[in-house]
Design a protein around this motif. Structure first.
Motif, PDB file in Angstrom:
ATOM      1  N   LYS A 100     -44.243 -17.442  56.835  1.00  0.00           N
ATOM      2  CA  LYS A 100     -43.300 -16.884  55.872  1.00  0.00           C
ATOM      3  C   LYS A 100     -43.928 -16.779  54.480  1.00  0.00           C
ATOM      4  N   GLU A 101     -43.414 -15.835  53.708  1.00  0.00           N
ATOM      5  CA  GLU A 101     -43.696 -15.788  52.277  1.00  0.00           C
ATOM      6  C   GLU A 101     -42.716 -16.753  51.617  1.00  0.00           C
ATOM      7  N   THR A 102     -43.221 -17.707  50.848  1.00  0.00           N
ATOM      8  CA  THR A 102     -42.346 -18.765  50.352  1.00  0.00           C
ATOM      9  C   THR A 102     -42.135 -18.672  48.841  1.00  0.00           C
ATOM     10  N   GLU A 103     -41.270 -19.530  48.316  1.00  0.00           N
ATOM     11  CA  GLU A 103     -40.727 -19.376  46.968  1.00  0.00           C
ATOM     12  C   GLU A 103     -41.377 -20.322  45.954  1.00  0.00           C
ATOM     13  N   TRP A 104     -40.956 -21.565  45.925  1.00  0.00           N
ATOM     14  CA  TRP A 104     -41.460 -22.603  45.020  1.00  0.00           C
ATOM     15  C   TRP A 104     -41.217 -22.298  43.545  1.00  0.00           C
ATOM     16  N   SER A 105     -40.097 -21.654  43.246  1.00  0.00           N
ATOM     17  CA  SER A 105     -39.721 -21.400  41.858  1.00  0.00           C
ATOM     18  C   SER A 105     -39.072 -22.624  41.216  1.00  0.00           C
ATOM     19  N   VAL A 106     -38.118 -23.220  41.904  1.00  0.00           N
ATOM     20  CA  VAL A 106     -37.374 -24.342  41.320  1.00  0.00           C
ATOM     21  C   VAL A 106     -38.295 -25.533  41.092  1.00  0.00           C
ATOM     22  N   HIS A 107     -39.209 -25.771  42.005  1.00  0.00           N
ATOM     23  CA  HIS A 107     -40.154 -26.871  41.813  1.00  0.00           C
ATOM     24  C   HIS A 107     -41.013 -26.640  40.574  1.00  0.00           C
ATOM     25  N   ALA A 108     -41.487 -25.431  40.401  1.00  0.00           N
ATOM     26  CA  ALA A 108     -42.313 -25.139  39.221  1.00  0.00           C
ATOM     27  C   ALA A 108     -41.517 -25.332  37.935  1.00  0.00           C
ATOM     28  N   MET A 109     -40.263 -24.935  37.952  1.00  0.00           N
ATOM     29  CA  MET A 109     -39.419 -25.127  36.770  1.00  0.00           C
ATOM     30  C   MET A 109     -39.151 -26.607  36.524  1.00  0.00           C
ATOM     31  N   GLU A 110     -38.901 -27.349  37.590  1.00  0.00           N
ATOM     32  CA  GLU A 110     -38.591 -28.769  37.422  1.00  0.00           C
ATOM     33  C   GLU A 110     -39.808 -29.566  36.989  1.00  0.00           C
ATOM     34  N   HIS A 111     -40.984 -29.181  37.426  1.00  0.00           N
ATOM     35  CA  HIS A 111     -42.180 -29.917  37.028  1.00  0.00           C
ATOM     36  C   HIS A 111     -42.304 -30.003  35.509  1.00  0.00           C
ATOM     37  N   GLU A 112     -41.846 -28.963  34.826  1.00  0.00           N
ATOM     38  CA  GLU A 112     -41.896 -28.994  33.362  1.00  0.00           C
ATOM     39  C   GLU A 112     -40.895 -30.000  32.802  1.00  0.00           C
ATOM     40  N   LEU A 113     -39.732 -30.112  33.412  1.00  0.00           N
ATOM     41  CA  LEU A 113     -38.759 -31.114  32.972  1.00  0.00           C
ATOM     42  C   LEU A 113     -39.347 -32.512  33.108  1.00  0.00           C
ATOM     43  N   SER A 114     -40.000 -32.781  34.240  1.00  0.00           N
ATOM     44  CA  SER A 114     -40.606 -34.094  34.475  1.00  0.00           C
ATOM     45  C   SER A 114     -41.780 -34.338  33.538  1.00  0.00           C
ATOM     46  N   ALA A 115     -42.573 -33.282  33.287  1.00  0.00           N
ATOM     47  CA  ALA A 115     -43.742 -33.437  32.428  1.00  0.00           C
ATOM     48  C   ALA A 115     -43.345 -33.732  30.984  1.00  0.00           C
ATOM     49  N   PHE A 116     -42.286 -33.080  30.500  1.00  0.00           N
ATOM     50  CA  PHE A 116     -41.863 -33.239  29.118  1.00  0.00           C
ATOM     51  C   PHE A 116     -40.942 -34.443  28.922  1.00  0.00           C
TER      52      PHE A 116
END
Length: 387
Positions: A260-276
């Motif tokens: 499948k072609e997959t998404e991983w948008s929400v994880h990328a957005m959340e990683h910034e919340l965790s990083a900051f």
């Protein structure tokens, strides 16, 4: 369905007392072990003492790297590599949840890298090999016990990035559901949300004809919905803990995503919340997911949301398509609330002043996802709606 190659080399020992198999499997790789663990819960629940007894009875030498934090730091990775190189470590044993396992994986890969390990996080192509990794799982969430990926945080640069290499897949993992009985409610809830988010990232896809992956994804989502609340209400419910633990592993070992072609948008957005802000990863995912769903709903994507609503939430298929989609999204939000997770980013300390910078960071490698590609402005819009 797309072409793919599939391999899950990790040997899994699942069930009560499977720690009895630890010594013989460690000795396949050597007798010098680096024991990696987190904040000390394994000392409180007795796992640590059991491990030391096993090591002593089987002439296994061990060194320790404790104190690995959620959103594992590159500083811990550096310390681990130093121990491995000074002591001639043969195998790394990670005991804990995804953060501990991810830290161990990058220690293993960094052992063979002639440079700062942050470089193999920012550029996985630099990874050539890894020390053998083994895991004893104590938190059902990330699925790191059965894949070759890792996510590491650099507090100095405010970055949280994923990396991976086939050699980083654990050689074996011990999954004893009783080890999750003492997981606090907050982390049980966040872990369940993390599992569901992994499934969403590969379920919401434009790929046609992946019927088997989609039906398996729906079954795993329904498993989380059924057992997440039960694990909160009855922490020592073995059936609930076992089903969540196995679902976590299956959600992100390639079973649902390959082809499948997959998404991983929400994880990328959340990683910034965790990083900051260093928030709990699963909590951030649960907050963002319904807002991402609402933002992604349009005439091109509505049928997938209908499929989700009908097959996972049991919504009447005779209803209007957009009504089904909106109801499914609202049920998703309600379920996360039922787990005790808030609906807004402001409730976990996220501030409006950092949203633009986080949106820029999230899209520094280009648009996010494929189901509904997100630009920097799109990400900012979702952050603002979620605030």
């Amino acid at each position: 369905m797309l072409n793919f190659n599939y391999s899950v080399p990790t040997k899994v020992f699942f069930g009560k007392n499977k720690i009895d198999l630890l010594a013989e499997n460690i000795k396949k790789y050597g007798s010098n072990v680096l024991l990696v663990y987190g904040g000390g819960s394994i000392k409180r629940n007795g796992i640590y003492d059991n491990l030391i007894e096993i090591f002593n009875e089987n002439d296994i030498n061990f060194w320790e790297l404790g104190g690995v934090k959620p959103n594992p730091r590159i500083s811990s990775v550096r310390k681990g590599i130093e121990i491995c190189q000074e002591q001639g470590i043969d195998i790394i044993l990670a005991v804990g949840g995804g953060s501990t396992i991810d830290c161990a994986k990058v220690i293993g890969a960094g052992f063979y890298y002639n440079g700062d390990p942050w470089e193999i996080v920012t550029d996985p192509s630099k990874i050539e090999d890894s020390l053998p990794i083994a895991t004893i799982l104590t938190l059902a969430a990330t699925g790191s016990e059965m894949n070759a990926g890792a996510v590491i945080t650099n507090l100095e640069t405010k970055e949280k990035l994923g990396t991976g290499h086939p050699s980083m897949a654990p050689k074996f993992s011990i999954l004893d559901p009783t080890y999750t009985f003492t997981v606090p409610q907050k982390h049980t809830a966040a872990g369940t949300a993390d599992i569901m988010s992994h499934i969403f990232e590969v379920y919401f896809s434009k790929t046609k004809g992946a019927y088997v992956q989609n039906r398996m994804a729906e079954a795993l989502l329904k498993t989380c919905i059924n057992y997440g609340t039960k694990a909160l209400q009855e922490p020592e419910n073995y059936e609930a803990r076992a089903n969540l633990m196995w679902t976590a592993s299956l959600a992100i070992n390639g079973l649902l995503s390959d082809g499948k072609e997959t998404e991983w948008s929400v994880h990328a957005m959340e990683h910034e919340l965790s990083a900051f802000y260093d928030i709990t990863h699963g909590t951030g995912l649960a907050i963002l997911t319904p807002y991402w769903m609402e933002y992604s709903l349009n005439k091109k994507t509505v049928d997938k949301f209908v499929e989700y609503g009908v097959n996972v939430w049991g919504i009447n298929s005779d209803n209007d398509k957009y009504e089904i989609a909106q109801t499914a999204i609202e049920k998703t939000r309600e379920y996360f609330n039922l787990l005790g997770i808030p609906s807004n980013l402001s409730e976990v300390g996220i501030e409006a002043e950092k949203l633009k910078e986080m949106a820029k960071q999230a899209t520094r490698r280009g648009k996010l996802g494929n189901f509904k590609p997100l630009t920097k402005q799109d990400v900012l819009n979702i952050y603002k709606k979620a605030l």
